[in-house]
Design a protein around this motif. Structure first.
Motif, short mmCIF file in Angstrom:
data_model
loop_
_atom_site.label_atom_id
_atom_site.label_comp_id
_atom_site.label_asym_id
_atom_site.label_seq_id
_atom_site.Cartn_x
_atom_site.Cartn_y
_atom_site.Cartn_z
N VAL A 127 0.84 -1.20 0.00
CA VAL A 127 0.00 0.00 0.00
C VAL A 127 0.88 1.25 0.00
O VAL A 127 0.61 2.22 -0.73
N GLN A 128 1.94 1.22 0.81
CA GLN A 128 2.83 2.38 0.84
C GLN A 128 3.47 2.62 -0.52
O GLN A 128 3.60 3.76 -0.96
N HIS A 129 3.83 1.55 -1.22
CA HIS A 129 4.39 1.69 -2.56
C HIS A 129 3.37 2.31 -3.51
O HIS A 129 3.71 3.20 -4.31
N GLN A 130 2.12 1.87 -3.42
CA GLN A 130 1.08 2.44 -4.28
C GLN A 130 0.81 3.90 -3.93
O GLN A 130 0.55 4.71 -4.82
N VAL A 131 0.85 4.21 -2.64
CA VAL A 131 0.68 5.61 -2.22
C VAL A 131 1.81 6.46 -2.80
O VAL A 131 1.58 7.58 -3.26
N ARG A 132 3.02 5.93 -2.78
CA ARG A 132 4.16 6.67 -3.33
C ARG A 132 3.97 6.90 -4.83
O ARG A 132 4.30 7.98 -5.35
N MET A 133 3.46 5.90 -5.54
CA MET A 133 3.21 6.07 -6.97
C MET A 133 2.16 7.15 -7.23
O MET A 133 2.30 7.98 -8.12
N LEU A 134 1.10 7.14 -6.42
CA LEU A 134 0.06 8.16 -6.56
C LEU A 134 0.63 9.53 -6.21
O LEU A 134 0.35 10.54 -6.89
N ASP A 178 -0.23 10.04 5.71
CA ASP A 178 -0.73 8.66 5.67
C ASP A 178 0.42 7.66 5.67
O ASP A 178 0.31 6.57 6.26
N VAL A 179 1.52 8.01 5.02
CA VAL A 179 2.69 7.13 5.02
C VAL A 179 3.26 6.99 6.43
O VAL A 179 3.69 5.90 6.84
N TYR A 180 3.25 8.09 7.20
CA TYR A 180 3.70 7.99 8.59
C TYR A 180 2.89 6.94 9.34
O TYR A 180 3.44 6.13 10.11
N LEU A 181 1.57 6.93 9.14
CA LEU A 181 0.71 5.97 9.83
C LEU A 181 0.93 4.55 9.30
O LEU A 181 0.92 3.59 10.08
N LEU A 182 1.11 4.41 8.00
CA LEU A 182 1.39 3.08 7.44
C LEU A 182 2.67 2.50 8.01
O LEU A 182 2.74 1.31 8.34
N ARG A 417 10.60 20.44 -1.90
CA ARG A 417 10.64 20.14 -0.46
C ARG A 417 9.60 19.08 -0.10
O ARG A 417 9.83 18.23 0.76
N ILE A 418 8.45 19.13 -0.75
CA ILE A 418 7.43 18.11 -0.52
C ILE A 418 7.95 16.75 -0.98
O ILE A 418 7.75 15.73 -0.30
N ALA A 419 8.63 16.73 -2.12
CA ALA A 419 9.21 15.48 -2.62
C ALA A 419 10.25 14.94 -1.65
O ALA A 419 10.29 13.73 -1.37
N ASP A 420 11.08 15.82 -1.10
CA ASP A 420 12.09 15.39 -0.12
C ASP A 420 11.44 14.83 1.13
O ASP A 420 11.92 13.86 1.72
N CYS A 426 9.43 7.64 3.42
CA CYS A 426 9.45 6.29 2.86
C CYS A 426 10.77 5.57 3.12
O CYS A 426 10.88 4.37 2.85
N ALA A 427 11.78 6.30 3.60
CA ALA A 427 13.09 5.69 3.83
C ALA A 427 12.97 4.66 4.95
O ALA A 427 12.23 4.84 5.92
N ASP A 428 13.70 3.58 4.82
CA ASP A 428 13.71 2.58 5.88
C ASP A 428 14.30 3.19 7.14
O ASP A 428 15.30 3.91 7.08
N PRO A 429 13.71 2.90 8.32
CA PRO A 429 14.25 3.45 9.57
C PRO A 429 15.66 2.94 9.82
O PRO A 429 15.96 1.77 9.56
N ALA A 430 16.51 3.85 10.26
CA ALA A 430 17.92 3.48 10.48
C ALA A 430 18.04 2.56 11.68
O ALA A 430 17.28 2.63 12.61
#
Length: 430
Positions: A127-134, A178-182, A417-420, A426-430
């Motif tokens: 779902v996160q990948h699809q959200v990123r595509m959208l 929404d990505v934060y919640l996912l 900045r929104i893109a960043d 979406c970056a994997d947590p360190a």
């Protein structure tokens, strides 16, 4: 076949009522139950409850079943209660007594927990990948149409000037929340419950660290009672994240339905993405976005339904929890289809570029005109009263083209900045 069969069976009505549609839903989870069974067999071999040969035999046959599932050939017939019973039956059919040993040191309770959590890890990532595509599509549209004017509304009344760039990028940035919640929901699911058995652990010397690593979990749910208490909580957390995406997507769909109507006429789509009427030949209905809106509205009810289902249950397993699959698994699949259709359709959206040429939108500029007078030294309250009077007596003359320069405004969308921000979310947590 039932894993709890002690030599007697319930009548047909009881069987139908208690099994429900588990067989159909379990087909989404078989892959993950097999993964967990493979790790469990290897662990049993590691601690000496299986011989090296028995372990190799079980792993080989489980791998063969995984190939069957990947090819779409795995089925759960009516004679089986669920995926667990079908898998054990097939292993026993192939390996005899060795197949009967696969259930050692586990319960259907931790079997379904681990399968569901492995499924949710993948599903939430998908779902996160699809959200990123959208998100990417919306940001591309914002870049392409950033200078195309669009009326902004409050209370559905003409309010202030906006643009398609501002509108598209607003939904793009909303998806970051929404990505934060996912990601938070995925982390809740990323805790290995295998080894909790029926919810109170096992007297066998199992190695839960081994299965945690073998299954790729970030950590384990250490307390075995807490692991069982995660049933329902994991689903609610995931559903809350899915509902957040649905809320954003549903609002976007509503805007599009509104903007496609002849009364607005702001956007349109090719005929192939609309539907007609059986009696009105002029119709181009926004059925895709109406269905997205409707499905997303229903998806927002799922956390509440799961809350009602699980509230007031004491600790330990209860059959009520079986019903969480009925709510959550279809919700995941429905949201995926909505995201796919939104992404595809928005790739062919057509925007109208002359909307604000209509004089009815002149009042969009009342605030900018007022602000211009303030910049010239008129106190704001006096400028406001003068503007209100001019609008009332028909002498209002709009100042168009006023500069909006602050971050995030009409003239400074901050798309980079929104893109960043999304890339960081979406970056994997360190």
């Amino acid at each position: 076949m039932k894993l709890w069969d002690k030599g007697s069976s319930p009548d047909e009505k009881t069987d139908l009522f208690t099994v429900g549609n588990d067989r159909e839903l379990d087909l989404l989870l078989v892959k993950y139950d097999l993964q967990a069974s493979r790790a469990h067999a290897r662990m049993l071999g590691k601690i000496g409850l299986l011989t090296e040969a028995e372990t190799a035999d079980l792993v080989r046959e489980i791998d063969a079943l995984m190939d069957e599932e990947a090819a779409g050939r795995f089925t759960i017939e009516a004679g089986f209660e669920d995926m667990h019973s079908k898998i054990e039956y097939l292993l026993t059919e192939k390996l005899g007594d060795t197949g009967k040993k696969i259930h050692t040191a586990r319960s259907r309770n931790d079997q379904v927990l681990v399968a569901l959590q492995l499924y949710l890890k993948d599903a939430l990532s998908d779902v996160q990948h699809q959200v990123r595509m959208l998100f990417d599509r919306l940001l591309e549209l914002a870049e392409k149409h950033q200078a195309v004017p669009l009326p902004g509304y409050t209370h559905l009344q003409v309010a202030m000037p906006s643009s398609f760039g501002l509108w598209f990028s607003a939904y793009a940035e909303s998806l970051i929340d929404d990505v934060y919640l996912l990601e938070a929901a995925r982390r809740v699911a990323d805790q290995n419950p295998l080894g909790s058995a029926a919810g109170y652990g096992s007297s066998f010397p199992i190695d839960r660290e081994f299965t945690t690593e073998a299954l790729g979990f970030e950590t384990m749910k250490y307390n075995v009672v807490a692991a069982q208490m995660g049933r329902g909580k994991v689903e609610r957390t995931a559903a809350t994240a899915l509902a957040a995406v649905a809320a954003t997507l549903g609002k976007l769909a509503m805007d599009i339905c509104l903007y496609m109507s002849q009364n607005f006429g702001f956007v349109s789509f090719p005929d192939k993405l609309t539907t007609g009427s059986s009696i009105m030949p002029h119709k181009k209905n926004p059925d895709i976005f109406e269905l997205i809106r409707g499905k997303c509205n229903l998806l927002q009810a799922v956390p509440g339904q799961l809350g009602l289902l699980t509230t007031n249950l004491p600790s330990g397993y209860h059959r009520d929890l079986q019903l969480t699959k009925d709510l959550l698994l279809p919700a995941v699949e429905n949201l995926k289809s909505c995201l796919e259709m939104a992404h595809t359709s928005l790739g062919e959206i057509q925007v109208r570029e002359d909307i604000l040429d209509d004089p009815k939108y002149d009042y969009l500029y009342s605030v900018d005109t007022l602000n211009q007078r303030v910049l010239e030294g008129v106190p704001f309250r006096d400028a406001y009263r003068d503007m209100a009077a001019a609008i009332a007596d028909g002498s209002f003359s709009p100042v168009k083209g006023a500069a909006h320069t602050h971050a995030g405004s009409l003239g400074n969308l901050c798309l980079d900045r929104i893109a960043d921000k999304m890339a960081q979310a979406c970056a994997d947590p360190a």
